[in-house]
Design an enzyme around this catalytic site. Structure first.
Site, PDB file in Angstrom:
ATOM      1  N   GLU A   1      -2.960  36.239 -27.268  1.00  0.00           N
ATOM      2  CA  GLU A   1      -3.134  36.336 -25.814  1.00  0.00           C
ATOM      3  C   GLU A   1      -1.820  36.048 -25.089  1.00  0.00           C
ATOM      4  O   GLU A   1      -1.774  35.355 -24.068  1.00  0.00           O
ATOM      5  CB  GLU A   1      -4.254  35.400 -25.347  1.00  0.00           C
ATOM      6  CG  GLU A   1      -5.594  35.711 -26.010  1.00  0.00           C
ATOM      7  CD  GLU A   1      -6.755  34.871 -25.498  1.00  0.00           C
ATOM      8  OE1 GLU A   1      -6.512  33.937 -24.706  1.00  0.00           O
ATOM      9  OE2 GLU A   1      -7.910  35.163 -25.887  1.00  0.00           O
TER      10      GLU A   1
ATOM     11  N   GLU B   1     -11.527  38.272 -31.254  1.00  0.00           N
ATOM     12  CA  GLU B   1     -12.388  37.097 -31.096  1.00  0.00           C
ATOM     13  C   GLU B   1     -13.600  37.489 -30.272  1.00  0.00           C
ATOM     14  O   GLU B   1     -13.468  38.182 -29.262  1.00  0.00           O
ATOM     15  CB  GLU B   1     -11.681  35.956 -30.348  1.00  0.00           C
ATOM     16  CG  GLU B   1     -10.482  35.351 -31.019  1.00  0.00           C
ATOM     17  CD  GLU B   1      -9.838  34.264 -30.148  1.00  0.00           C
ATOM     18  OE1 GLU B   1     -10.474  33.815 -29.152  1.00  0.00           O
ATOM     19  OE2 GLU B   1      -8.706  33.862 -30.450  1.00  0.00           O
TER      20      GLU B   1
END
Length: 384
Positions: free
Chosen positions: A42, A186
């Site tokens: 991220e 995820e």
């Protein structure tokens, strides 16, 4: 995964990339099956200084793998849904203007050229819990009792995950890359949370992950409405509860297993077990947002020495957080570390919650609906 703090170094040096590949891939491969190397986690949600180095770092890692004639490890990066500035309806999906041309276009060119995957961390729980009044829980949990139609495309959606994934696909298409494969880096659902965290319970977590596995492992891939039949590699977050992680209680309860290795609920991640064969789950008692006041108090079993440190921290943050604890003031008595810490925790949380403060204090505090106030001493509260 290449840690975020290594991205700039690897982007600027092929030798650094080679060293990383040697230590993290070649020392274990092919004895260990490695399918993906992800450069950063991220990274576009955090330090802007890393952004220009992201794609160059991917290229360096790929070059090093090529130099060792390793062709079957895909190189990518894992991104969060906040790389999009619009996600609903899915056809409106587009990347944020601050990264679309400078980072996303070069990234998509790299992924397309290397036949790699676009890894996205996608959490229907986060989307639903932020707007639980307007998004159906059944829709978020794959229970299929309500459909939504994207009127721009006439595509029909039966669950929130598909909507989120298709918004990424539409965003890629708008930059000229309609065919890059998706992978879910995820996803999951928390099994426990604070009183102000709606829907975080074992019933919902088990339902989401069981149905996710069922969807992803069907022999004939389901894909999404925009990409029917697509195979989507998917990683559940997470295997274990991270019991030492700071922040709200949900942060410590995403696991399929407790931190001691025991299962939180039954799940067969092969997808072969029928959903009807599972035993009944505990009732979901947190699906309606709590409305009322909450306080923050010392948790049972808190260590006195650690409490003194946490008390000092809470009272040092300004904004008159602990003024009522001064000698002669309304909350000074009883003179007890536990009493003073409970007041300080509650006061700190009420003053700084909007800035991200939580009622945790390294496991020393907990939320309570019971007003701890006594006599002239009124504990500050949070009203939901």
């Amino acid at each position: 995964m290449v840690p975020n703090n290594d991205i700039i170094r690897i982007a600027s040096s092929q030798a650094a990339a080679e060293q990383w590949v040697q230590s993290n891939v070649l020392d274990f491969y092919p004895g260990t099956m490695i399918r993906f190397v992800l450069v950063g986690n991220e990274a576009l949600s955090h330090d802007r200084r890393v952004w220009p180095s992201l794609v160059p770092a991917l290229r360096r890692i790929k070059n090093s793998l090529n130099a060792h004639d390793i062709k079957n490890i895909k190189v990518s990066t894992s991104l969060a849904m906040d790389v999009l500035q619009s996600t609903f309806p899915p056809s409106s999906g587009e990347f944020r203007s601050d990264i679309a041309d400078t980072v996303m276009a070069p990234l998509l060119k790299f992924l397309n050229g290397t036949k790699s995957y676009f890894f996205i961390d996608v959490y229907p729980y986060v989307e639903w819990s932020a707007d639980s009044r307007n998004i159906s829980l059944d829709f978020a949990l794959f229970r299929g009792r309500a459909n939504q139609t994207d009127h721009n495309t006439s595509l029909v959606y039966t669950n929130l995950l598909d909507q989120m994934l298709d918004s990424v696909i539409f965003a890629m298409r708008k930059l000229g890359y309609p065919d890059i494969r998706l992978a879910i880096g995820e996803t999951g659902w928390p099994s426990a949370g604070d009183m102000d965290q709606v829907g975080a319970n074992i019933n919902n977590a088990a339902t989401f992950n069981r149905k996710l596995v069922q969807k992803i492992t069907t022999k004939l891939p389901i894909g999404t409405p925009d990409r029917p039949g697509a195979v989507i590699p998917t990683f559940i977050f997470s295997l274990y509860d991270e019991d030492q992680k700071p922040g709200p209680t949900t942060e410590r309860h995403w696991g399929l297993l407790r931190s001691n290795g025991t299962p939180i609920y039954d799940i067969d991640i092969s997808g072969k077990r029928p959903l009807s064969s599972y035993k009944p789950l505990p009732a979901a008692r947190t699906n309606i947002p709590y409305r009322g006041k909450l306080w923050c108090e010392v948790a049972p079993g808190a260590d006195v020495a650690n409490l003194l440190s946490a008390l000092s921290y809470a009272c040092s943050q300004g904004n008159q957080t602990c003024a009522a604890l001064n000698p002669g003031k309304q909350c000074y008595e009883p003179v007890s570390v536990f009493w003073h810490a409970s007041y300080a925790f509650s006061s700190y949380w009420s003053k700084f919650r909007k800035q991200g403060a939580t009622c945790y204090f390294n496991g020393l505090a907990r939320q309570t609906r019971r007003n701890p106030s006594r006599g002239q001493c009124n504990f500050p509260s949070v009203t939901l």
